[in-house]
Every structure is written in structure tokens, then in C-alpha cells.
Write a protein that holds these residues in place. Sequence first.
Motif, mmCIF file in Angstrom:
data_model
loop_
_atom_site.group_PDB
_atom_site.id
_atom_site.type_symbol
_atom_site.label_atom_id
_atom_site.label_comp_id
_atom_site.label_asym_id
_atom_site.label_seq_id
_atom_site.Cartn_x
_atom_site.Cartn_y
_atom_site.Cartn_z
ATOM 1 N N ASN A 106 -13.050 -6.966 -0.913
ATOM 2 C CA ASN A 106 -13.789 -7.450 0.258
ATOM 3 C C ASN A 106 -12.953 -7.353 1.524
ATOM 4 O O ASN A 106 -13.413 -6.921 2.569
ATOM 5 N N TRP A 107 -11.697 -7.763 1.400
ATOM 6 C CA TRP A 107 -10.803 -7.809 2.552
ATOM 7 C C TRP A 107 -10.587 -6.414 3.128
ATOM 8 O O TRP A 107 -10.647 -6.195 4.334
ATOM 9 N N SER A 108 -10.346 -5.449 2.241
ATOM 10 C CA SER A 108 -10.017 -4.106 2.729
ATOM 11 C C SER A 108 -11.254 -3.402 3.276
ATOM 12 O O SER A 108 -11.150 -2.522 4.103
ATOM 13 N N LYS A 109 -12.440 -3.810 2.811
ATOM 14 C CA LYS A 109 -13.660 -3.203 3.347
ATOM 15 C C LYS A 109 -13.972 -3.709 4.744
ATOM 16 O O LYS A 109 -14.266 -2.951 5.644
ATOM 17 N N GLY A 110 -13.909 -5.044 4.918
ATOM 18 C CA GLY A 110 -14.420 -5.575 6.160
ATOM 19 C C GLY A 110 -13.425 -6.318 6.999
ATOM 20 O O GLY A 110 -13.698 -6.649 8.141
ATOM 21 N N GLY A 111 -12.269 -6.604 6.434
ATOM 22 C CA GLY A 111 -11.417 -7.570 7.094
ATOM 23 C C GLY A 111 -10.508 -7.038 8.170
ATOM 24 O O GLY A 111 -9.787 -7.782 8.777
ATOM 25 N N SER A 112 -10.495 -5.728 8.402
ATOM 26 C CA SER A 112 -9.529 -5.243 9.397
ATOM 27 C C SER A 112 -10.083 -4.022 10.115
ATOM 28 O O SER A 112 -11.069 -3.425 9.711
ATOM 29 N N ALA A 113 -9.394 -3.643 11.164
ATOM 30 C CA ALA A 113 -9.881 -2.597 12.059
ATOM 31 C C ALA A 113 -10.082 -1.271 11.315
ATOM 32 O O ALA A 113 -9.255 -0.869 10.504
ATOM 33 N N ALA A 114 -11.175 -0.633 11.590
ATOM 34 C CA ALA A 114 -11.482 0.721 11.097
ATOM 35 C C ALA A 114 -11.390 0.825 9.582
ATOM 36 O O ALA A 114 -11.193 1.909 9.043
ATOM 37 N N GLY A 115 -11.483 -0.294 8.895
ATOM 38 C CA GLY A 115 -11.500 -0.252 7.437
ATOM 39 C C GLY A 115 -10.149 0.085 6.826
ATOM 40 O O GLY A 115 -10.031 0.266 5.632
ATOM 41 N N ASP A 116 -9.120 0.226 7.658
ATOM 42 C CA ASP A 116 -7.794 0.544 7.106
ATOM 43 C C ASP A 116 -7.043 -0.771 6.875
ATOM 44 O O ASP A 116 -6.796 -1.504 7.822
ATOM 45 N N PRO A 117 -6.693 -1.083 5.624
ATOM 46 C CA PRO A 117 -6.132 -2.416 5.345
ATOM 47 C C PRO A 117 -4.695 -2.616 5.819
ATOM 48 O O PRO A 117 -4.163 -3.677 5.634
ATOM 49 N N ILE A 118 -4.082 -1.633 6.406
ATOM 50 C CA ILE A 118 -2.688 -1.848 6.827
ATOM 51 C C ILE A 118 -2.671 -2.531 8.193
ATOM 52 O O ILE A 118 -3.212 -1.996 9.135
ATOM 53 N N TYR A 165 0.846 -1.191 0.000
ATOM 54 C CA TYR A 165 0.000 0.000 0.000
ATOM 55 C C TYR A 165 0.875 1.233 0.000
ATOM 56 O O TYR A 165 1.940 1.245 0.591
ATOM 57 N N ARG A 166 0.379 2.276 -0.671
ATOM 58 C CA ARG A 166 1.030 3.571 -0.489
ATOM 59 C C ARG A 166 -0.049 4.618 -0.330
ATOM 60 O O ARG A 166 -1.189 4.439 -0.758
ATOM 61 N N ALA A 167 0.319 5.722 0.313
ATOM 62 C CA ALA A 167 -0.645 6.802 0.521
ATOM 63 C C ALA A 167 -1.070 7.336 -0.840
ATOM 64 O O ALA A 167 -0.265 7.422 -1.773
ATOM 65 N N GLU A 201 -1.547 10.141 -2.932
ATOM 66 C CA GLU A 201 -1.212 11.575 -2.969
ATOM 67 C C GLU A 201 -2.251 12.344 -3.783
ATOM 68 O O GLU A 201 -2.494 13.513 -3.544
ATOM 69 N N THR A 202 -2.849 11.669 -4.764
ATOM 70 C CA THR A 202 -3.729 12.393 -5.684
ATOM 71 C C THR A 202 -5.013 12.869 -5.015
ATOM 72 O O THR A 202 -5.553 13.896 -5.369
ATOM 73 N N SER A 203 -5.487 12.108 -4.026
ATOM 74 C CA SER A 203 -6.788 12.464 -3.456
ATOM 75 C C SER A 203 -6.674 13.522 -2.357
ATOM 76 O O SER A 203 -7.672 14.087 -1.948
ATOM 77 N N GLY A 204 -5.469 13.754 -1.865
ATOM 78 C CA GLY A 204 -5.305 14.698 -0.762
ATOM 79 C C GLY A 204 -5.778 14.094 0.561
ATOM 80 O O GLY A 204 -5.733 14.741 1.590
ATOM 81 N N ASP A 205 -6.208 12.852 0.509
ATOM 82 C CA ASP A 205 -6.680 12.179 1.720
ATOM 83 C C ASP A 205 -5.570 11.240 2.183
ATOM 84 O O ASP A 205 -5.348 10.196 1.596
ATOM 85 N N GLU A 206 -4.874 11.640 3.238
ATOM 86 C CA GLU A 206 -3.716 10.869 3.704
ATOM 87 C C GLU A 206 -4.098 9.446 4.131
ATOM 88 O O GLU A 206 -3.298 8.528 4.083
ATOM 89 N N GLN A 207 -5.329 9.289 4.602
ATOM 90 C CA GLN A 207 -5.759 7.972 5.086
ATOM 91 C C GLN A 207 -6.027 6.993 3.939
ATOM 92 O O GLN A 207 -6.042 5.800 4.137
ATOM 93 N N LYS A 208 -6.273 7.558 2.770
ATOM 94 C CA LYS A 208 -6.651 6.697 1.657
ATOM 95 C C LYS A 208 -5.399 6.000 1.121
ATOM 96 O O LYS A 208 -4.387 6.633 0.877
ATOM 97 N N LYS A 209 -5.502 4.693 0.967
ATOM 98 C CA LYS A 209 -4.345 3.940 0.504
ATOM 99 C C LYS A 209 -4.619 3.364 -0.885
ATOM 100 O O LYS A 209 -5.733 2.947 -1.176
#
Length: 182
Positions: free
Chosen positions: A170-182, A33-35, A37-45
Motif C-alpha cells: 500500500n505504502w509504495s503504491k500511494g504513499g510517495s511521489a510518483a509511486g517511487d518508494p525511495i 531497495y535495490r534496482a 536488474e532482472t526486469s531491465g527496468d531501472e526505475q523498478k525497485k
Amino acid sequence: QGSMCDLVARTGRHQQRYEDGRRLVAGCIPFRYRADETSGDEQKKVVEVLMINSQSGPGLLFPKGGWENDETVEQAAAREAIEEAGVRGDIVQFLGFYDFKSKTHQDACCPEGMCRAAVFALHVKEELASWPEQSTRRRTWLTVPEATSQCRYQWMQEALLTGFSEWHDNWSKGGSAAGDPI
């Protein structure tokens, strides 16, 4: 059921595994995963997958190779990632079996060159500075759409789209805490 050819294949040919006349291979789709940069949303991977150049022509490949008798299929997939692409990580998902024909694997036991690949998702934790095939392989990190368009083989494209992308969504939506796949 077992023919002489099965016996020869299983004991000879560098411990190579066969099943129903197909050579079994193990492969993986290494990802990171990398941040975004294009969306300006740091949380978005953004998820990126690692591909290597083919030694026999244009287009890019995922690491794959023979699955041998003294290792599990997961070990074989992880070993190929190190040997061909110089990456280490965690195998997080089995994506499926994909059948294909290979000119390089035609032999007495497998005259049509039929192969069956077990493909895994490998979450890359480490990129090695030197690795066994570095003199002939270049590594390229690509987004899934880029990887799809540069993929040399149809079956690898299928593994990426129907295997990896569907699983990962599917995994990144539901499989981990707070929806953050890292």
C-alpha cells in the motif's frame, strides 16, 4: 490487579517491561531497495529485508529484544537493530503486536515464557562495519519470499507477510511521489 510479580518484574529484571503476564519485546523488519536488474527496468525497485542468524539453531530472524523502562518501544526496536544487525535507519511504520512463546524468557514472572513483540518497519540508511554482536551474527539481505521460507519462527513469518508486505504494498503504491518508494 497488580500482583507482587508485576512489581518485581518492573523494578528488577534489568528494567524489563511486562504486560498481562507477557514479557514485552521490540523488534523490527529492516528493509532497503535495490534496482531490479532482472526486469531491465531501472526505475523498478525490489524491496529486500535484512535477517540475522539465530544463535540457537537453524533459520533466520529479524532483530528483536527486550523493551526497557527507560526507552520508548521505537527506541528499543532501533537499538536492537544496531546491536544485533548493525543497521541504522528510520522507523517508518508500526506493523503490529505478535504474541509468541519463548523458552529463553521463562522466569518467575512469566512462567510460560509468553512474549508480545511490537514489530516495526525500519528503512535502513546505514550498514555499520562493526556492531556489538557482529562476532555471533551474520546479516543476510533477502527478498520477501526468500525471507518467508528461511524464517525460523511462525510469528516472524506472520509479521513479514501480514504486517510488512501488506503495509509496504500500500505504502509504495500511494504513499510517495510518483509511486517511487525511495
